[in-house]
Scaffold this motif. Structure first.
Motif, mmCIF file in Angstrom:
data_model
loop_
_atom_site.group_PDB
_atom_site.id
_atom_site.type_symbol
_atom_site.label_atom_id
_atom_site.label_comp_id
_atom_site.label_asym_id
_atom_site.label_seq_id
_atom_site.Cartn_x
_atom_site.Cartn_y
_atom_site.Cartn_z
ATOM 1 N N THR A 1 0.834 -1.211 0.000
ATOM 2 C CA THR A 1 0.000 0.000 0.000
ATOM 3 C C THR A 1 0.866 1.258 0.000
ATOM 4 O O THR A 1 0.493 2.271 -0.599
ATOM 5 C CB THR A 1 -0.934 0.025 1.220
ATOM 6 N N ALA B 1 1.882 1.840 -3.457
ATOM 7 C CA ALA B 1 0.723 2.271 -4.240
ATOM 8 C C ALA B 1 0.444 3.760 -4.077
ATOM 9 O O ALA B 1 0.120 4.450 -5.049
ATOM 10 C CB ALA B 1 -0.509 1.461 -3.845
ATOM 11 N N ILE B 2 0.581 4.282 -2.853
ATOM 12 C CA ILE B 2 0.307 5.711 -2.635
ATOM 13 C C ILE B 2 1.538 6.576 -2.920
ATOM 14 O O ILE B 2 1.413 7.786 -3.097
ATOM 15 C CB ILE B 2 -0.207 5.973 -1.204
ATOM 16 N N PRO C 1 1.361 6.300 -7.457
ATOM 17 C CA PRO C 1 0.034 5.881 -7.933
ATOM 18 C C PRO C 1 -0.088 5.846 -9.456
ATOM 19 O O PRO C 1 -0.951 5.140 -9.986
ATOM 20 C CB PRO C 1 -0.899 6.933 -7.333
ATOM 21 N N GLN D 1 0.039 2.016 -11.181
ATOM 22 C CA GLN D 1 -1.423 2.154 -11.230
ATOM 23 C C GLN D 1 -2.116 0.821 -10.981
ATOM 24 O O GLN D 1 -3.157 0.758 -10.323
ATOM 25 C CB GLN D 1 -1.848 2.734 -12.578
ATOM 26 N N CYS E 1 -2.194 0.223 -7.310
ATOM 27 C CA CYS E 1 -3.145 1.145 -6.697
ATOM 28 C C CYS E 1 -4.581 0.662 -6.935
ATOM 29 O O CYS E 1 -5.423 0.689 -6.032
ATOM 30 C CB CYS E 1 -2.934 2.537 -7.269
ATOM 31 N N TYR F 1 -6.418 5.077 -4.966
ATOM 32 C CA TYR F 1 -5.473 5.785 -4.101
ATOM 33 C C TYR F 1 -6.034 5.996 -2.693
ATOM 34 O O TYR F 1 -5.349 5.738 -1.691
ATOM 35 C CB TYR F 1 -5.121 7.139 -4.726
ATOM 36 N N ALA G 1 -6.189 2.731 -0.728
ATOM 37 C CA ALA G 1 -4.843 2.275 -0.389
ATOM 38 C C ALA G 1 -4.284 3.072 0.793
ATOM 39 O O ALA G 1 -3.641 2.514 1.687
ATOM 40 C CB ALA G 1 -3.917 2.410 -1.599
#
Length: 230
Positions: free
Chosen positions: A152, A155-156, A159, A163, A166, A172, A175
């Motif tokens: 996570t 992912a942030i 992003p 993608q 995410c 976003y 996450a």
């Protein structure tokens, strides 16, 4: 009488003591980042029961206006957290230590018994190997939480470039919520873990430093021979 019993190998102690301050810095630096957009709260409608976090909390810890500092620390220590976690998982797999850590089908029932015993509701001491059922569940959960935090976090952090990752976490915002919830989970784990260590006493703490635990043994009764005279 007392005897010295080997409990924790050097690798486990090393991973534990490296992870403790690293995760502490990660939580602290994450708080510095979160301050820039502290949107989370518990409540319903326009009623707020608990806000993460009130202004008095930031002022007491001197948190405001340190976003860049938080990001710098977070990204550096993220790699230490990741590498230490990977090394720990690999060690438990190749050493066979995972057999002592992984919960089994009886663990959840036995964990309830551990909880009742810790709350002094149940007198009988639950089954205890190297780790009891509650510890097995908690330590395994921490590994899963660590994986979730890394994924996570990436992912942030990226992003657009990541993608697909995410999207896997629901976007976003989701996450970021999961990442924040995992952080709260770490804090709760820290608090419970420290309380349990204090309650367990010095012998248990010493085992995580030296690798050995001192156990009391009962003296074996000496058989006496009775002779009869005719």
């Amino acid at each position: 009488m007392k005897k010295i019993v080997k409990k924790h190998p050097l690798a486990i102690r090393w991973f534990h003591w490296v992870n403790f301050p690293v995760l502490g810095v990660m939580i602290w630096s994450g708080l510095l980042i979160y301050w820039a957009n502290d949107v989370y709260k518990i409540g319903f409608g326009s009623t707020t029961l608990l806000k993460f976090f009130p202004d008095s909390f930031y002022k007491a810890l001197n948190v405001p206006f340190r976003l860049s500092e938080g990001m710098a620390y977070h990204f550096v220590f993220m790699w230490l957290f990741f590498l230490n976690g990977i090394a720990y998982v690999l060690y438990t797999i190749f050493s066979g230590e995972w057999r002592l850590l992984m919960p089994n089908r009886k663990s959840f029932r036995e964990a309830w018994q551990v909880l009742l015993h810790d709350l002094h509701i149940r007198k009988a001491k639950p089954a205890q190997g190297k780790y009891n059922a509650a510890q097995r569940i908690a330590y395994s959960a921490i590994i899963v939480m660590g994986i979730g935090s890394i994924l996570t976090g990436l992912a942030i952090y990226k992003p657009v470039q990541l993608q697909w990752l995410c999207t896997l976490f629901g976007g976003y915002k989701m996450a970021r919520i999961i990442h924040f919830a995992l952080t709260i989970g770490y804090v709760l784990f820290f608090l419970i873990h420290i309380i349990q260590v204090i309650l367990a006493g010095w012998n248990n703490f010493r085992a995580m430093i030296t690798g050995f635990e001192v156990e009391k043994t009962k003296d074996e009764p000496v058989a006496e021979e009775n002779t009869k005279s005719n």
